[in-house]
Design a protein around this motif. Structure first.
Motif, PDB file in Angstrom:
ATOM      1  N   LYS A  43       2.742  47.760  57.712  1.00 10.70           N
ATOM      2  CA  LYS A  43       3.046  47.168  58.627  1.00 10.70           C
ATOM      3  C   LYS A  43       2.130  46.505  59.619  1.00 10.70           C
ATOM      4  CE  LYS A  43       5.128  45.476  62.700  1.00 10.70           C
ATOM      5  NZ  LYS A  43       4.520  44.012  62.820  1.00 10.70           N
ATOM      6  N   TRP A  50       9.237  43.253  61.141  1.00  4.00           N
ATOM      7  CA  TRP A  50       9.388  43.973  60.657  1.00  4.00           C
ATOM      8  C   TRP A  50      10.233  44.105  59.948  1.00  4.00           C
ATOM      9  CZ3 TRP A  50       7.687  49.127  61.962  1.00  4.00           C
ATOM     10  CH2 TRP A  50       7.036  49.299  63.119  1.00  4.00           C
ATOM     11  N   TRP A  60      13.644  48.463  56.489  1.00  8.40           N
ATOM     12  CA  TRP A  60      12.817  48.646  57.788  1.00  8.40           C
ATOM     13  C   TRP A  60      13.266  49.179  59.484  1.00  8.40           C
ATOM     14  CZ3 TRP A  60      14.072  45.930  62.417  1.00  8.40           C
ATOM     15  CH2 TRP A  60      15.513  45.190  62.279  1.00  8.40           C
ATOM     16  N   TYR A  64      11.224  50.977  61.942  1.00  6.06           N
ATOM     17  CA  TYR A  64      10.705  50.796  63.409  1.00  6.06           C
ATOM     18  C   TYR A  64      11.097  51.919  64.553  1.00  6.06           C
ATOM     19  CZ  TYR A  64      11.773  48.843  68.059  1.00  6.06           C
ATOM     20  OH  TYR A  64      11.695  47.887  69.165  1.00  6.06           O
TER      21      TYR A  64
END
Length: 87
Positions: A43, A50, A60, A64
């Motif tokens: 990323k 994200w 994701w 995150y």
């Protein structure tokens, strides 16, 4: 994989959250740390939102959430964190 085996061995051990038989307290199976860390690296290196993270790194939201926890606790910064890093 983005994080090679040699690099993986150099990373500090990130603590695991409380779990029962390989599952978190909420009952979900824990996502492999290496897969999640690779998602973070992917990323950042590709400057993606994200939500555009490829599925091979897991949801994701998981990537995150761990990135946020480790960042706030300064687990991803050079040096030793002052408090134990969250799982």
């Amino acid at each position: 994989m983005i994080v090679t085996h040699r690099v993986w061995l150099l990373l500090p051990r990130l603590p695991l959250p409380p779990h029962v038989h390989g599952r978190t307290i909420l009952g979900r199976a824990r996502m492999y740390d290496r897969r999640v860390i690779n998602g973070m690296v992917y990323k950042i290196s590709n400057r993606l939102p994200w939500r555009d993270l490829p599925d091979r790194y897991g949801p994701w939201q998981t990537v995150y959430t761990r990135f946020r926890r480790y960042s706030v606790a300064r687990c991803l910064h050079p040096g030793t964190p002052t408090d134990p890093c969250p799982g």
